[in-house]
Design an enzyme around this catalytic site. Structure first.
Site, PDB file in Angstrom:
ATOM      1  N   CYS A 131       0.749  -1.057   0.006  1.00 44.46           N
ATOM      2  CA  CYS A 131      -0.061   0.090  -0.038  1.00 44.46           C
ATOM      3  C   CYS A 131       0.942   1.276  -0.030  1.00 44.46           C
ATOM      4  O   CYS A 131       0.398   2.405  -0.784  1.00 44.46           O
ATOM      5  CB  CYS A 131      -1.006  -0.029   1.087  1.00 44.46           C
ATOM      6  SG  CYS A 131      -0.138  -0.563   2.559  1.00 44.46           S
ATOM      7  N   HIS A 138      -2.876   6.257   4.411  1.00 45.79           N
ATOM      8  CA  HIS A 138      -1.534   6.408   4.729  1.00 45.79           C
ATOM      9  C   HIS A 138      -1.112   7.720   4.388  1.00 45.79           C
ATOM     10  O   HIS A 138      -1.520   8.217   3.204  1.00 45.79           O
ATOM     11  CB  HIS A 138      -0.900   5.549   3.954  1.00 45.79           C
ATOM     12  CG  HIS A 138      -0.941   3.964   4.582  1.00 45.79           C
ATOM     13  ND1 HIS A 138      -1.604   3.770   5.320  1.00 45.79           N
ATOM     14  CD2 HIS A 138      -0.473   2.794   4.050  1.00 45.79           C
ATOM     15  CE1 HIS A 138      -1.579   2.353   5.989  1.00 45.79           C
ATOM     16  NE2 HIS A 138      -1.145   1.968   4.739  1.00 45.79           N
TER      17      HIS A 138
HETATM   18  P1  NAP Z   1      -7.991  -8.849   7.826  1.00 52.28           P
HETATM   19  O1  NAP Z   1      -9.034  -8.058   7.663  1.00 52.28           O
HETATM   20  O2  NAP Z   1      -7.309  -9.594   8.863  1.00 52.28           O
HETATM   21  O3  NAP Z   1      -8.794 -10.182   6.532  1.00 52.28           O
HETATM   22  C1  NAP Z   1      -7.994 -11.303   6.517  1.00 52.28           C
HETATM   23  C2  NAP Z   1      -8.728 -12.320   5.403  1.00 52.28           C
HETATM   24  O4  NAP Z   1      -8.131 -13.425   5.180  1.00 52.28           O
HETATM   25  C3  NAP Z   1     -10.126 -12.670   6.063  1.00 52.28           C
HETATM   26  O5  NAP Z   1     -11.101 -12.785   5.016  1.00 52.28           O
HETATM   27  C4  NAP Z   1      -9.963 -14.339   6.554  1.00 52.28           C
HETATM   28  O6  NAP Z   1     -11.214 -14.860   6.627  1.00 52.28           O
HETATM   29  C5  NAP Z   1      -8.940 -14.527   5.388  1.00 52.28           C
HETATM   30  N1  NAP Z   1      -8.334 -15.753   5.838  1.00 52.28           N
HETATM   31  C6  NAP Z   1      -7.631 -15.762   6.931  1.00 52.28           C
HETATM   32  N2  NAP Z   1      -7.082 -17.219   6.995  1.00 52.28           N
HETATM   33  C7  NAP Z   1      -7.544 -17.794   6.033  1.00 52.28           C
HETATM   34  C8  NAP Z   1      -7.488 -19.166   5.429  1.00 52.28           C
HETATM   35  N3  NAP Z   1      -6.639 -20.266   5.977  1.00 52.28           N
HETATM   36  N4  NAP Z   1      -8.274 -19.325   4.221  1.00 52.28           N
HETATM   37  C9  NAP Z   1      -9.011 -18.554   3.670  1.00 52.28           C
HETATM   38  N5  NAP Z   1      -8.864 -17.386   4.091  1.00 52.28           N
HETATM   39  C10 NAP Z   1      -8.422 -16.876   5.065  1.00 52.28           C
HETATM   40  O7  NAP Z   1      -6.803  -8.563   6.609  1.00 52.28           O
HETATM   41  P2  NAP Z   1      -6.564  -7.498   5.757  1.00 52.28           P
HETATM   42  O8  NAP Z   1      -6.154  -6.295   5.918  1.00 52.28           O
HETATM   43  O9  NAP Z   1      -7.895  -7.829   4.751  1.00 52.28           O
HETATM   44  O10 NAP Z   1      -5.460  -7.939   4.615  1.00 52.28           O
HETATM   45  C11 NAP Z   1      -5.526  -9.312   4.133  1.00 52.28           C
HETATM   46  C12 NAP Z   1      -4.103  -9.546   3.206  1.00 52.28           C
HETATM   47  O11 NAP Z   1      -4.018  -8.402   2.108  1.00 52.28           O
HETATM   48  C13 NAP Z   1      -3.063  -9.206   4.163  1.00 52.28           C
HETATM   49  O12 NAP Z   1      -2.311 -10.280   5.089  1.00 52.28           O
HETATM   50  C14 NAP Z   1      -1.980  -8.582   3.245  1.00 52.28           C
HETATM   51  O13 NAP Z   1      -1.091  -9.692   2.669  1.00 52.28           O
HETATM   52  C15 NAP Z   1      -2.689  -8.112   2.199  1.00 52.28           C
HETATM   53  N6  NAP Z   1      -2.547  -6.698   2.271  1.00 52.28           N
HETATM   54  C16 NAP Z   1      -2.163  -5.955   1.351  1.00 52.28           C
HETATM   55  C17 NAP Z   1      -2.140  -4.581   1.352  1.00 52.28           C
HETATM   56  C18 NAP Z   1      -1.322  -3.915   0.348  1.00 52.28           C
HETATM   57  O14 NAP Z   1      -0.349  -3.356   0.747  1.00 52.28           O
HETATM   58  N7  NAP Z   1      -1.605  -3.899  -1.069  1.00 52.28           N
HETATM   59  C19 NAP Z   1      -2.617  -4.004   1.913  1.00 52.28           C
HETATM   60  C20 NAP Z   1      -3.260  -4.487   3.141  1.00 52.28           C
HETATM   61  C21 NAP Z   1      -3.245  -5.901   3.082  1.00 52.28           C
HETATM   62  P3  NAP Z   1     -11.719 -14.787   8.066  1.00 52.28           P
HETATM   63  O15 NAP Z   1     -12.601 -13.862   8.391  1.00 52.28           O
HETATM   64  O16 NAP Z   1     -12.666 -16.198   7.746  1.00 52.28           O
HETATM   65  O17 NAP Z   1     -10.968 -15.184   9.127  1.00 52.28           O
HETATM   66  N1  12T Z   2       2.121  -5.542   7.424  1.00 54.74           N
HETATM   67  O1  12T Z   2       0.702  -6.396   1.966  1.00 54.74           O
HETATM   68  O2  12T Z   2       0.574  -3.814   8.965  1.00 54.74           O
HETATM   69  O3  12T Z   2       2.860  -6.335   2.723  1.00 54.74           O
HETATM   70  O4  12T Z   2       0.138  -2.124   7.454  1.00 54.74           O
HETATM   71  C1  12T Z   2       0.383  -4.591   4.155  1.00 54.74           C
HETATM   72  C2  12T Z   2       0.336  -3.784   5.294  1.00 54.74           C
HETATM   73  C3  12T Z   2       2.127  -5.842   5.152  1.00 54.74           C
HETATM   74  C4  12T Z   2       1.962  -6.060   3.089  1.00 54.74           C
HETATM   75  C5  12T Z   2       0.489  -3.344   7.832  1.00 54.74           C
HETATM   76  C6  12T Z   2       1.475  -5.188   6.574  1.00 54.74           C
HETATM   77  C7  12T Z   2       1.434  -5.607   4.138  1.00 54.74           C
HETATM   78  C8  12T Z   2       0.745  -4.230   6.595  1.00 54.74           C
END
Ligand code: NAP
Ligand code: 12T
Length: 339
Positions: A133, A246
């Protein structure tokens, strides 16, 4: 490769999370041509349904044959899940746009911000990575400056919201804030220290070189997206008690001199960027105003008087939108356009 169709079967993996939720909204708002939407999350979400275009969709768990018949899968369920399931999805003919850090630096995987390097989508082999991000909003601003004046070095400091960590972190900031205002003891589960009324110079894990993983993502991903290893980047990433968006302070050294007015003109013409810069009227980008917006807002544009050819600026973008869901959906839109 994506085959040309009227409408596509699209999956969101991690649909119940902060990013997944935003992906569903973004697909709806941008009227992505969807024939069928499939939603996936962990076993914890079994039995749940989520709304899309006025109908309820069931949340499924992932299985070996889950991706059969799916054209595009947007992943945001963490790096561990992407490591296992993105290759499974790609093998069954689905194009994966992965939001985790798992595949970003893999030389076989394009790392794409459509405004900067949409052409890299041409060489994907089934997995495309969405950058971090903090990197996305920075490169949207750096690219037009690089094209106009070649960037030598960038010094960036970030002020990152808790939604970057996910839903649990948003709950923790809210809970700590209410507990503190009610003279109750606080709990720290997500972050190692109190985040309410505080700033933590610590995002993701610490590495052997003293930087955090988040800081090194900004260094390495920027070079890969911009296709230029000569750009020096050094970062300090800080978590602040903000829910969404951010903010980043950028110091940019260029090869060619750009005045602040020239920089303003270059950025005003850039895609995905809004110049919001009238300090005499207290106008500069603010996290609370950029939430829910698609663009990266730039203000406080001024020349760095300590060097010959340098600029300072302040940029803000919604980390759940351009920083995650929107960039992933824009990649999917480009794939459709190129199919
Ligand atoms: P979050 O709110 O904690 O959501 C995590 C999601 O993953 C929930 O839907 C969860 O389902 C699901 N999940 C967890 N374990 C799983 C499994 N074993 N099988 C299938 N689904 C599973 O986190 P978030 O902020 O949305 O972020 C999710 C991911 O996106 C992060 O870990 C990161 O890699 C990525 N991300 C990227 C950016 C970026 O910079 N582009 C920014 C933020 C996040 P449940 O609700 O059932 O637990
Ligand atoms: N730890 O997708 O905590 O690499 O803000 C994005 C956001 C990892 C990532 C955070 C993180 C990622 C965070």
């Amino acid at each position: 490769m994506l085959k040309k169709k009227e409408k596509y079967v699209v999956a969101v993996v991690g649909a119940t999370g902060a990013v997944g939720n935003e992906m569903i909204d973004t697909l709806e708002q941008r009227k992505f041509p969807i024939e069928k939407l499939r939603l996936f999350a962990s076993e914890r979400s079994e039995g749940k349904t989520l709304e899309f275009e006025g109908s309820e969709f069931p949340v499924e768990t992932l299985k070996e044959d889950s991706f059969k018949g799916i054209d595009i899968a947007l992943f945001s369920a963490g790096a561990e899940r992407s490591k296992i399931w993105a290759p499974v999805a790609a093998k069954s003919g689905c194009v994966v746009v992965d939001n985790s850090s798992q595949w970003r630096m893999n030389p076989e995987v394009p790392l794409v911000v459509p405004e900067v390097n949409a052409l890299d989508l041409k060489w994907h082999k089934g997995i495309i990575a969405n950058p971090n991000c903090s990197t996305i909003q920075m490169v949207v601003v750096l690219k037009p400056i690089h094209d106009a004046a070649r960037i030598r070095r960038v010094v960036v400091t970030t002020f990152q919201s808790v939604s970057g960590t996910g839903k649990k972190a948003m709950d923790e900031l809210l809970q700590q804030t209410t507990d503190l205002l009610n003279f109750r003891e606080i709990k720290c589960n997500v972050y190692p220290h109190q985040i309410a009324f505080n700033c933590l110079p610590h995002i993701d894990k610490f590495l052997d070189n003293g930087y955090t993983k988040e800081e090194m993502k900004m260094v390495n991903e920027t070079k890969k997206i911009m296709g230029d290893n000569s750009i020096g980047v050094t970062a300090t990433t800080v978590r602040v008690p903000v829910f969404r968006c951010h903010s980043e302070s950028l110091n940019i050294e260029t090869e060619k001199k750009l005045t602040s007015n020239e920089a303003r003109a270059v950025l005003s013409a850039a895609q995905g960027v809004v110049v919001y810069d009238a300090p005499e009227k207290n106008v500069y980008p603010l996290a609370i105003e950029c939430a829910g917006k698609d663009e990266t807002y730039v203000g406080r544009i001024r020349e760095d008087e300590s060097i010959e050819k340098g600029l300072n600026m302040w940029i803000v973008s919604d980390n759940l939108r351009k920083g995650a869901a929107l960039n992933a959906v824009q990649i999917a839109e480009k794939l459709v356009e190129m199919a």
